[in-house]
Scaffold this motif. Structure first.
Motif, PDB file in Angstrom:
ATOM      1  N   UNK A   2       1.070  -1.394  -0.703  1.00  0.00           N
ATOM      2  CA  UNK A   2       0.151  -0.489   0.185  1.00  0.00           C
ATOM      3  C   UNK A   2       0.993   1.154   0.050  1.00  0.00           C
ATOM      4  N   UNK A   4       0.163   3.644   0.893  1.00  0.00           N
ATOM      5  CA  UNK A   4       0.230   4.779   2.527  1.00  0.00           C
ATOM      6  C   UNK A   4       1.528   4.253   3.434  1.00  0.00           C
ATOM      7  N   UNK A   5       2.127   3.199   3.249  1.00  0.00           N
ATOM      8  CA  UNK A   5       2.997   2.815   3.912  1.00  0.00           C
ATOM      9  C   UNK A   5       4.355   2.931   3.191  1.00  0.00           C
ATOM     10  N   UNK A   7       5.216   5.469   3.437  1.00  0.00           N
ATOM     11  CA  UNK A   7       6.225   6.583   3.965  1.00  0.00           C
ATOM     12  C   UNK A   7       7.093   6.020   5.276  1.00  0.00           C
ATOM     13  N   UNK A   8       6.600   4.751   5.338  1.00  0.00           N
ATOM     14  CA  UNK A   8       7.302   4.203   6.447  1.00  0.00           C
ATOM     15  C   UNK A   8       8.267   3.184   5.775  1.00  0.00           C
TER      16      UNK A   8
END
Lengths: 636, 230
Positions: A2, A4-5, A7-8
């Motif tokens: 994803x 969204x992750x 960023x991690x």
């Protein structure tokens, strides 16, 4: 993975430092961030409305328009912004997708406009979030059905030139508006059905008296006339049936359909009557057979849309009606029993048995109340009144509830099926995403190897073939690569896993391998049985001989902990000359080789992550020559 | 029996129906327990605001811009400002689709959660990252030691190492080549201890760990690997 992750991802990569002291081999090189710039705000001007976002936000999805270099086509040099001549409302949803990772479908938006916008920005509608997915699918289906209806009605107006005579006839039968002949046929059959039904009815009416005898029904008075009418009708029906049978595209299916059964039942009595002579024994049955003539009225359902809908509704609500019937039966039995025993004592009671009481119960519960059977005892009257009250409840109240239940349950079932189908689709999506991400890694690993091998051979134009993964993906793959190195195991996909299992369970040593190996039978690691690992020292002298093999071999080197500098079955050494093999990639190695011969030629190249010793460019130029017979040794 | 019985039944039914009707009129109130529904106050989700940018800049080796971009990513994923263990596990497992990363995520969480309060704040996050990405090799090794030392007593025992190793191998999943054997983690631990445990006392202290790692070329070079992650 994803976005969204994404960023991690830096965090996950940083945390990979935790594996370093544990690993026994050097780690692969990290992909370099070639165009590292500071994150900047970019302005997206959509039909005058300005949106601003960070560049990295858009780059989360590199296969869409905004995330790739495709947006450069829309860059306006004068105003230094990206201008899109599209709908700003839908763009809001699109941009939110980049920001949050979830794509929503606004209810007020038209479905086809939305689809167009998504297609423009290169976003697949399948990633719409679960919150909005159902609505989206509903609207899409409605739209598709509407389009289909439009197309159908369009097609009906066109003349289809290449229809055979049979097909035209079938179309004429099914759809009377196609041609005037069909319309005429439709009305004629309708008329004759009506005539037939009316004759059946009038037949039984007593027509005036013939002087000198009692009242006769018209059928017997004008029997010849009625017989002629009947014959004419049956003729028409028979002809119609035969024509339909001829024109039907699938005769077997036609014969089994309800309408054809009705047709057959409508005309059979006549023929049976013709066949049977005035035999007194069967005349009783013959009379019964005439009852079936009333089924001709059902032929009207071809002419009436409403009848068909009613029939379909009853069919679809069969379970609810069945339940109603069941509960009614229960109540009838209960009350009949109670009434029977209550009235048992009274004299000259009509309630002679429980089945006889059924009649009373039914009449009472449906609030008919004929009055031919009435209870006489007090207990009977009490229970009788309870019976009639409960009859009202049991029958009258659920009927409107059932009617509304019909539509509710019908739609509920549809929604449950939809949800079940979507659940499957949702799980499939998750699975696909998972396998996609792991497959992407394996795929890029192979591509990466290919790339690096090609790099070594110095063909620059082929280098660029593999550079399709984004930076985030390459970093992710680097992370997985480090994990592989730490644990000395490799990720493979399921099929290869099964293959290896099967092969290692039935593997045999190639006789051409070094004899030192064959003396160590316990070398192979089978997936099914665990053997004690034996260590072997592969003498260097054997290695060059095994370098070129006609058979593809895959040897893995499993590394134990102690020092063995002379062991040079590292991959690079296999390709190097024997004397150069004193520089294993993994210094601390007591190596066990498990050789599994795979007869298929994988286009595998040596992993490029080795730090090639300076002397390597020479020997490595052998690679192209043996590209088809490459020994892949993953020195882990 | 017979008539008498049925009449008795009829009477009984009538009486019951009467009572039912009376109940409807509220005359015969059955004694019902009033359930005082305590409206449970939902604890508002705890929010956390990080320290100021300048303080964080002083504590870590990141520039202001880097801190800004880190915080944006962090806040996007965790709007409340802190990561609890489940969210952390959820995020971390997405990077390893083939295996099960939850155990290792647990250890990682404990390593990042410096003050042990069950949640990672942005400060913990950024301080940890600063060590990992911008720290000296010495600091990184200390961080790794801290990760392995599950109970933070200053010694890495074989059991702790085995747990860590198992969790790392779990991340590989099932489909590996060569086939992952049951004793692979244990063996790896053995080799690790042989290398690290100088005095063979069954535990690895921080000094032994630092000493061994600094002598090992591979480890030292791989420590430098993630310099340019941010």
């Amino acid at each position: 993975m994803a976005a969204g992750v994404a960023a991690w991802l830096p965090f996950a990569r940083a945390a990979a430092i935790g594996w370093m002291p544990v690993a026994n081999c050097p780690m692969p090189l990290a992909p370099a961030d070639k165009n590292k710039r500071q994150d900047e705000l970019i302005v997206l001007n959509v039909s005058g409305r300005r949106f601003q976002t960070w560049r990295t936000t858009l780059e989360r999805y590199p296969d869409t328009l905004l995330g790739s270099t495709e947006k450069e086509f829309f860059f306006n040099e004068d105003t230094k912004e990206y201008f899109f001549d599209r709908d700003p409302e839908v763009f809001r949803c699109v941009l939110n997708f980049y920001r949050t990772g979830k794509l929503h479908y606004p209810r007020y938006e038209c479905i086809s406009a939305y689809d167009d916008e998504l297609a423009f920005y290169g976003i697949l509608p399948e990633i719409i979030g679960d919150c909005c997915y159902e609505e989206y699918k509903d609207r899409k289906r409605e739209n598709a059905e509407r389009l289909m209806d439009d197309n159908d009605s369009e097609n009906n107006q066109e003349s289809m030139p290449s229809l055979s005579f049979r097909q035209t006839m079938w179309r004429a039968f099914e759809n009377p508006h196609t041609s005037t002949l069909a319309l005429v046929f439709y009305y004629v059959t309708g008329f004759f059905i009506a005539v037939s039904v009316i004759t059946n009815v009038v037949e039984t009416v007593p027509c005036g008296t013939v002087p000198g005898s009692k009242e006769l029904p018209c059928g017997e008075r004008y029997s010849v006339a009625f017989f002629c009418l009947d014959t004419a009708c049956v003729m028409i029906f028979t002809v119609e049936y035969l024509l339909r049978l001829f024109a039907a595209p699938s005769r077997y299916r036609f014969i089994r359909s309800v309408m054809s059964i009705i047709d057959v039942v409508a005309i059979m009595p006549y023929y049976i009557g013709l066949v049977m002579t005035n035999n007194e024994d069967v005349s009783g049955a013959f009379v019964t057979l005439r009852v079936f003539r009333v089924f001709r009225i059902f032929k009207f359902s071809r002419h009436s849309q409403g009848l068909r809908i009613l029939g379909y509704t009853l069919k679809s609500c069969a379970s609810e009606l069945g339940f109603l019937l069941f509960s009614l039966t229960m109540a009838i039995i209960i009350f009949a029993t109670v009434m029977f025993y209550a009235e048992k004592g009274s004299s000259a009671s009509k309630f002679t048995s429980i089945p006889a009481s059924f009649w009373y119960t039914i009449v009472t519960m449906t609030t008919l109340g004929y009055g031919d059977m009435v209870p006489k005892t007090i207990a009977g009257k009490i229970f009788g009144s309870i019976c009639s009250l409960s009859g009202v409840l049991v029958i009258a109240l659920p009927v409107p509830v059932i009617v509304s239940n019909f539509s509710r349950i019908y739609h509920q079932n549809q929604r449950a099926d939809k949800r079940r189908a979507q659940k499957k689709a949702r799980l499939a999506r998750i699975r696909v995403a998972k396998t996609g991400s792991s497959n992407a890694y394996l795929h890029s690993k192979r591509n990466g190897l290919l790339n690096e091998a090609l790099e070594l051979t110095g063909t620059p134009e082929e280098e660029h073939m593999g550079k399709t993964t984004s930076l985030i993906e390459s970093q992710h793959h680097h992370l997985l690569h480090c994990l592989e190195k730490t644990t000395n195991h490799e990720f493979i996909d399921e099929q290869m896993f099964e293959q290896n299992c099967m092969e290692s369970s039935m593997q045999n040593y190639p006789s051409t391998r070094s004899p030192s190996l064959s003396s160590h039978p316990g070398l192979t690691t089978t997936c099914c049985s665990r053997r004690s690992k034996k260590t072997t020292h592969l003498p260097n002298s054997n290695l060059p001989a095994t370098r070129l093999r006609s058979m593809q071999e895959l040897s893995t080197i499993h590394i134990q902990g102690s020092e063995q500098p002379s062991l040079t079955t590292s991959r690079s050494s296999l390709n190097l000359k024997a004397d150069d093999g004193l520089r294993p990639n993994c210094k601390t190695s007591q190596i066990t080789t498990a050789i599994i011969s795979i007869p298929t030629p994988p286009a595998l190249t040596p992993e490029g992550e080795s730090r090639p010793p300076p002397a390597s460019p020479g020997p490595n130029t052998n690679i192209p020559s043996i590209a088809s017979n490459v020994v892949k040794v993953s020195a882990l | 029996m017979g008539i008498q019985g049925m009449e008795l039944c009829a009477m009984a039914v009538v009486v019951l129906l009467f009572i039912a009707v009376l109940k409807q009129f509220g005359i015969l109130e059955p004694i019902s327990m009033e359930d005082s529904s305590d409206s449970e106050l939902e604890l508002s989700t705890v929010r956390h605001q990080p320290e100021g940018l300048d303080q964080l800049q002083a504590q870590t080796k990141f520039t202001k811009k880097e801190l800004q971009s880190l915080y944006r990513g962090f806040k996007n994923e965790c709007p409340t400002g802190l990561v609890d263990e489940d969210t952390f596990k959820l995020i971390y497992t997405q990077f390893f689709p083939q295996g099960d990363a939850t155990t290792y995520a647990h250890f990682l969480f404990n390593a990042f959660d410096a003050d042990g309060n069950g949640a990672i704040h942005f400060e913990d996050f950024v301080v940890g990252l600063s060590i990992l990405l911008r720290g000296t090799v010495h600091e990184k090794l200390k961080w790794a030691f801290n990760l392995y030392d599950i109970n933070k007593d200053g010694y890495i025992t074989k059991e702790e190492m085995l747990a860590i190793m198992k969790s790392i191998y779990d991340m590989m999943g099932r489909h590996t080549y060569p086939i992952l054997r049951e004793d692979a983690p244990a063996e790896h631990v053995e080799r690790f201890f042989e290398k690290m445990d100088r005095n063979q006392d069954g535990v690895v202290t921080i000094e032994e760990f630092l000493e061994t790692c600094q002598k090992d070329e591979n480890i030292m070079s791989s420590m430098q690997l993630f310099e340019n992650v941010i």
